[in-house]
Design a protein around this motif. Structure first.
Motif, PDB file in Angstrom:
ATOM      1  N   PHE A 426      28.743  20.271  24.903  1.00  0.00           N
ATOM      2  CA  PHE A 426      27.511  21.054  24.999  1.00  0.00           C
ATOM      3  C   PHE A 426      27.945  22.509  24.951  1.00  0.00           C
ATOM      4  N   PRO A 428      26.316  25.687  23.163  1.00  0.00           N
ATOM      5  CA  PRO A 428      25.357  26.414  22.331  1.00  0.00           C
ATOM      6  C   PRO A 428      25.923  27.681  21.706  1.00  0.00           C
ATOM      7  N   THR A 431      27.755  27.805  17.679  1.00  0.00           N
ATOM      8  CA  THR A 431      26.863  27.454  16.583  1.00  0.00           C
ATOM      9  C   THR A 431      26.925  28.552  15.532  1.00  0.00           C
ATOM     10  N   SER A 472      28.571  16.612  19.342  1.00  0.00           N
ATOM     11  CA  SER A 472      27.932  17.816  19.881  1.00  0.00           C
ATOM     12  C   SER A 472      26.555  17.472  20.433  1.00  0.00           C
ATOM     13  N   MET A 474      22.971  18.797  21.406  1.00  0.00           N
ATOM     14  CA  MET A 474      22.000  19.872  21.197  1.00  0.00           C
ATOM     15  C   MET A 474      20.607  19.287  21.440  1.00  0.00           C
ATOM     16  N   PHE A 479      17.344  22.857  27.270  1.00  0.00           N
ATOM     17  CA  PHE A 479      18.763  22.926  27.615  1.00  0.00           C
ATOM     18  C   PHE A 479      18.940  22.797  29.126  1.00  0.00           C
TER      19      PHE A 479
END
Length: 660
Positions: A426, A428, A431, A472, A474, A479
């Motif tokens: 996890f 973010p 990216t 991954s 997402m 979140f």
């Protein structure tokens, strides 16, 4: 489906990019509603004569024949031509009498034809714009077993062995399609009389195991590895899992039909064969009985199945003194006693309630063999300070730009390559995902990820390998900690993930209740991380930013933070099992990795390790400490492809070839 829709569908399938006449892809009909929309359940076969396609999840199917389609199109064109001629003739006959009416009809006809033209053009446009579903990775092409019926032996010694020495009734062997035939075994270098176990799915043979009297066995090379007797448990509320086919036959003989066997015995805790069947065959089970062997490898297999399938619904069969598996119990007693023993399987001990006897095996292992060493990384200077165990939390901090994420990737990839610990991320901040995967690929291969520096076969090999090992997270909805940990639990169950990376902590959508302070909230969330790591037996790596620090007067560098400097709470130091601080010194060209905490001394202790970072492949190389007064010799950079040592020879062909 109308003929027009059928034709559009066929045109779309034939327009898809492909390298072979056979390929698999996500189903265009059901993938959007599935929990795994990228599952390649849609099998497509295209030849010059025609083709067919079918989804093995929703059973949507389509087939066509090129000759028939051509004839159908010719007939359609002939009908349209005849209709136009007929309309023209009728128009000519009535034009003098109904001139005005004819004009009106012509206008309507033209409008209708124009509308039909626009509708047809719109259909073709939509068909052209329809985006094909491309699988995340190229599908695995498995060999279909071909059995030589001339090799079958009727009423041979192996069938007598199964009935006389293994206690399996002949009617059970016949019903389960167990046969005896001659088969070449590499262990003996010649043909042997073998008992044959067919591996069927939906009644179709996917593999076959051959086993002789000396317990030599083999399976069909290149065929898919699936559980034996998998059809027997589909849609059932309860199932039994054994370590071998003979044990499964023993349970079937005792009247327990919903039984499967693992395909490769206790040959390691890698349950990749299970991945495809978790959702379709095991998620609906309320009770799963594990009838494994009681030796060390059987216990390891049992524990991994419990971890993957869930402690709350698993029960374990105990065979008692003098028996290690179901068949031995059958031979020592009888079928009714075997059934009774299996039905008395014990539940996994209550979560949160333990006594020393619950840890008997672990205590005896420590007593005879000492404390476990933990998993190393292969970085000698770091391994002297810290070894990793699953079930713990590692907290990593450092000022912005110090390389926290890079070093966490280094640890994760080395644990994957050396110990098969699959990784869930996890992250973010990493990216687009392709940029992050690019960094992982170059770290694994040891070369810059570009066509000039990394050959295409090596790039393809790395992509295929990481596609099976790195995932991954997402979440679509939010979140929050709950959403991320829920998906992570599914990755543990369905993919066998053993490392969870959370990078960074502040990217969660934190919702602090009014009745909690920030410190209390972080302490509670950290407890959730620790409990998750223990319950799912994963190493949870948490990256957290420190609070804003002050530079020393006259210095351009930030001071090295401590775990107590992490923004929000002292719980990051007090509750973590491992603590690590990363500090990059550009002036000296080195990276300091400070091990600040190791909860258990047999896994290491505090200390410093120094590294040089390669911008070419993203790897860290151990070095001596550099100071303004001490400049050790230049380190030797590591550029070898780790996968060449990791993968077995038969796996070396995972890459792409030039021109494909």
């Amino acid at each position: 489906m109308t003929r027009e829709e059928h034709a559009d569908y066929v045109r779309w399938l034939k327009s898809l990019p492909r390298r072979k006449d056979y390929f698999r892809m996500p189903c265009p009909e059901c993938s959007a509603t599935r929990s795994n929309p990228k599952d390649p359940s849609f099998s497509v076969h295209i030849t010059r004569e025609g083709g067919w396609a079918k989804c093995f999840h929703c059973d949507f199917a389509i087939a066509w024949n090129e000759d028939e389609m051509w004839k159908r199109e010719q007939k359609q064109q002939d009908r349209e031509r005849q209709k136009q001629q007929k309309d023209a003739s009728q128009h000519h006959d009535t034009v003098s009498q109904h001139h005005n009416t004819s004009q009106h009809h012509d206008t309507v006809s033209q409008q209708r034809n124009t509308a039909q033209h626009h509708d047809t053009a719109s259909q073709h446009h939509n068909t052209a714009q329809r985006k094909p579903h491309i699988p995340l990775q190229p599908p695995a092409h498995y060999v279909c077993p071909v059995i030589n019926k001339n090799k079958q032996i009727m009423n041979g010694e192996m069938m007598e062995y199964m009935v006389g020495r293994r206690g399996i009734p002949m009617d059970v062997l016949t019903r389960m399609k167990i046969e005896e035939r001659l088969e070449f075994l590499p262990q003996t270098g010649k043909e042997e009389a073998c008992i044959c176990f067919p591996y069927l799915e939906d009644g179709v043979m996917k593999n076959m195991k051959f086993r002789d009297a000396a317990k030599h066995f083999k399976m069909v090379k290149g065929a898919e590895l699936i559980p034996w007797n998998i059809d027997a448990i589909k849609g059932k509320e309860k199932c039994y899992i054994t370590e071998g086919e003979i044990d499964a036959l023993s349970l079937i003989a005792a009247g327990l039909e919903e039984v499967v066997s693992v395909p490769n015995g206790a040959g390691g805790a890698n349950l990749q064969w299970l991945d495809r069947f978790v959702e379709s065959h095991f998620d609906d089970k309320t009770e799963i009985i594990l009838a494994m062997d009681t030796d060390k490898r059987g216990v390891e297999l049992r524990d991994e199945l419990v971890r993957r399938l869930g402690m709350d619904r698993c029960k374990v069969v105990a065979w008692g003194e003098g028996c290690k598996d179901a068949n031995e119990y059958l031979l020592k007693y009888d079928l009714p006693r075997l059934r009774q023993q299996v039905e008395q399987a014990a539940e996994i001990p209550l979560e949160g309630v333990f006594c020393p006897m619950d840890e008997w095996d672990t205590l005896m292992d420590i007593y005879y063999n000492g404390m476990p060493e933990g998993a190393d990384t292969g970085l000698e200077n770091l391994d002297r300070l810290i070894k990793f165990e699953r079930g713990f939390v590692l907290t990593v901090t450092g000022v912005p730009g110090s390389g926290k994420s890079e070093f966490v990737d280094e640890i994760a990839m080395r644990l994957l390559l050396r110990h098969d610990w699959k990784v869930g991320y996890f992250s973010p901040e990493n990216t687009p995902l392709a940029y992050h995967y690019r960094k992982l690929i170059r770290r694994v291969v040891g070369k810059r990820f570009e066509h000039k520096g990394m050959p295409l076969p090596e790039a393809g090999q790395a992509i295929r390998y990481l596609a099976q090992s790195v995932f991954s997270i997402m979440p679509k909805e939010d979140f929050s900690v709950e959403s991320v940990l829920r998906i992570a639990a599914q990755l543990v169950s369905r993919k066998g993930v053993k490392v969870l990376v959370v990078d960074p902590f502040n990217r969660f959508e934190h919702q602090i209740p009014d009745w909690e302070t920030e410190t209390q909230y972080i302490s509670r969330i950290f407890d959730e991380f620790s409990n998750f790591a223990v319950k799912h037996k994963v190493l949870l790596i948490l990256v957290a930013h420190p609070t804003k620090l002050r530079r020393e007067p006259g210095s351009k560098r930030w001071p090295v933070p401590t775990l107590y400097d992490i923004n929000g709470s002292a719980a990051f130091f007090n509750k973590t099992d491992y603590g690590m601080v990363i500090d990059r010194n550009d002036e000296l060209g080195q990276v300091l990795v400070r091990v600040a905490k190791v909860r258990f001394d047999h896994l290491g202790g505090p200390g410093d390790a120094f590294f040089a970072f390669s911008t070419y492949n993203g790897r860290y190389t151990p070095t001596e400490e550099r100071t303004l007064d001490h400049n050790p010799p230049e380190q030797k950079w590591e550029h070898t492809n780790f996968l060449t040592e990791k993968l077995k020879p038969e796996q070396q062909g995972l890459g792409f070839n030039e021109g494909e």
